[in-house]
Design an enzyme around this catalytic site. Sequence first.
Site, mmCIF file in Angstrom:
data_model
loop_
_atom_site.group_PDB
_atom_site.id
_atom_site.type_symbol
_atom_site.label_atom_id
_atom_site.label_comp_id
_atom_site.label_asym_id
_atom_site.label_seq_id
_atom_site.Cartn_x
_atom_site.Cartn_y
_atom_site.Cartn_z
ATOM 1 N N LYS A 96 0.705 -1.227 0.003
ATOM 2 C CA LYS A 96 0.109 -0.024 -0.152
ATOM 3 C C LYS A 96 0.757 1.147 0.066
ATOM 4 O O LYS A 96 0.456 2.314 -0.709
ATOM 5 C CB LYS A 96 -0.904 -0.113 1.471
ATOM 6 C CG LYS A 96 -2.139 1.006 1.250
ATOM 7 C CD LYS A 96 -2.974 0.596 2.367
ATOM 8 C CE LYS A 96 -2.255 0.252 3.671
ATOM 9 N NZ LYS A 96 -2.801 0.749 4.694
ATOM 10 N N ARG A 104 -12.228 2.537 8.929
ATOM 11 C CA ARG A 104 -12.035 1.322 9.442
ATOM 12 C C ARG A 104 -13.430 0.429 9.991
ATOM 13 O O ARG A 104 -13.545 -0.718 10.091
ATOM 14 C CB ARG A 104 -11.047 0.957 10.402
ATOM 15 C CG ARG A 104 -9.588 1.215 10.176
ATOM 16 C CD ARG A 104 -8.586 1.054 11.097
ATOM 17 N NE ARG A 104 -7.380 1.188 10.683
ATOM 18 C CZ ARG A 104 -6.380 0.363 10.060
ATOM 19 N NH1 ARG A 104 -7.120 -0.860 9.751
ATOM 20 N NH2 ARG A 104 -5.371 0.579 9.828
ATOM 21 N N ARG A 135 10.644 -8.024 6.182
ATOM 22 C CA ARG A 135 10.737 -6.472 6.252
ATOM 23 C C ARG A 135 11.306 -6.115 7.532
ATOM 24 O O ARG A 135 12.028 -5.060 7.825
ATOM 25 C CB ARG A 135 9.206 -5.758 6.119
ATOM 26 C CG ARG A 135 9.350 -4.172 5.917
ATOM 27 C CD ARG A 135 8.023 -3.698 5.740
ATOM 28 N NE ARG A 135 7.106 -3.694 6.873
ATOM 29 C CZ ARG A 135 5.693 -3.255 6.551
ATOM 30 N NH1 ARG A 135 5.426 -2.964 5.702
ATOM 31 N NH2 ARG A 135 4.864 -3.231 7.749
ATOM 32 N N ARG A 188 10.844 -2.547 13.223
ATOM 33 C CA ARG A 188 9.675 -2.442 14.173
ATOM 34 C C ARG A 188 9.596 -3.963 14.671
ATOM 35 O O ARG A 188 9.331 -4.992 14.090
ATOM 36 C CB ARG A 188 8.610 -2.300 12.922
ATOM 37 C CG ARG A 188 8.448 -0.845 12.559
ATOM 38 C CD ARG A 188 7.397 -0.730 11.500
ATOM 39 N NE ARG A 188 6.134 -1.209 11.892
ATOM 40 C CZ ARG A 188 4.859 -0.861 11.105
ATOM 41 N NH1 ARG A 188 5.057 -0.387 9.881
ATOM 42 N NH2 ARG A 188 3.912 -1.473 11.696
ATOM 43 N N ARG A 244 -2.814 -8.849 13.011
ATOM 44 C CA ARG A 244 -2.951 -7.603 12.447
ATOM 45 C C ARG A 244 -3.597 -7.997 11.241
ATOM 46 O O ARG A 244 -4.734 -7.384 10.607
ATOM 47 C CB ARG A 244 -1.713 -7.141 12.045
ATOM 48 C CG ARG A 244 -0.750 -6.480 13.323
ATOM 49 C CD ARG A 244 0.613 -6.111 13.027
ATOM 50 N NE ARG A 244 1.019 -5.256 11.853
ATOM 51 C CZ ARG A 244 2.074 -5.063 11.416
ATOM 52 N NH1 ARG A 244 3.013 -5.787 11.787
ATOM 53 N NH2 ARG A 244 2.044 -4.251 10.462
#
Length: 207
Positions: A14, A89, A128, A134, A146
Amino acid sequence: MLNLVLFGPPGAGKGTQSQKLIARYNLVHLSTGDLLRAQIAQGTELGLRAKKLMDEGLLVPDEVVIGMIGSALKDNKQAAGFIFDGFPRTVPQAESLDRLLAEHETKVSCMVALEVAEEELVKRLLERGKTSGRPDDQNEDKIRKRVTVYNTETAQVAGYYAQQQKFHALNGIGAIEDIFGQICGILDQHAAAAPASSKQATDEVKA
């Protein structure tokens, strides 16, 4: 004015597509997370209210988030349109966004959701996580949670926009340029159906 609700689970690509769309259509990227951080850093009334709630471990209510989006719309009146990243959302949030945009004499053009299989997402995010730093990109259980949350939320909002004939699902696996071309095709289709003044503005941006 082109207003795109761009959805996709973590790792769907995205962010990459957002940057390409911003460059092509001169859109302003609105991420609720970025807006929250900016308002808090600036010490605005909305930012201070959000920080207080977050410090108490509470969710920031919809009206605060909508207020921040409203401020961003006012600050970018000359924009050719906006990319709403990960918002709305829920259906109530989508309804609130519709009302807010109507106050600014515009509306959501379409919603595009990038679809990627869970196993591919886990693979991408773990990779990633080796460089992003992260923690939530380095824990498979957190990644799957998630993705589950995203799928649950998107199903509701997708139905809302489908009723307005604005929902489009795209395969998020493939060449970046091919996926970008498909998104542009959807945006151009909605721009062609927009009022003449809006279509002229879009054509000028693309030229």
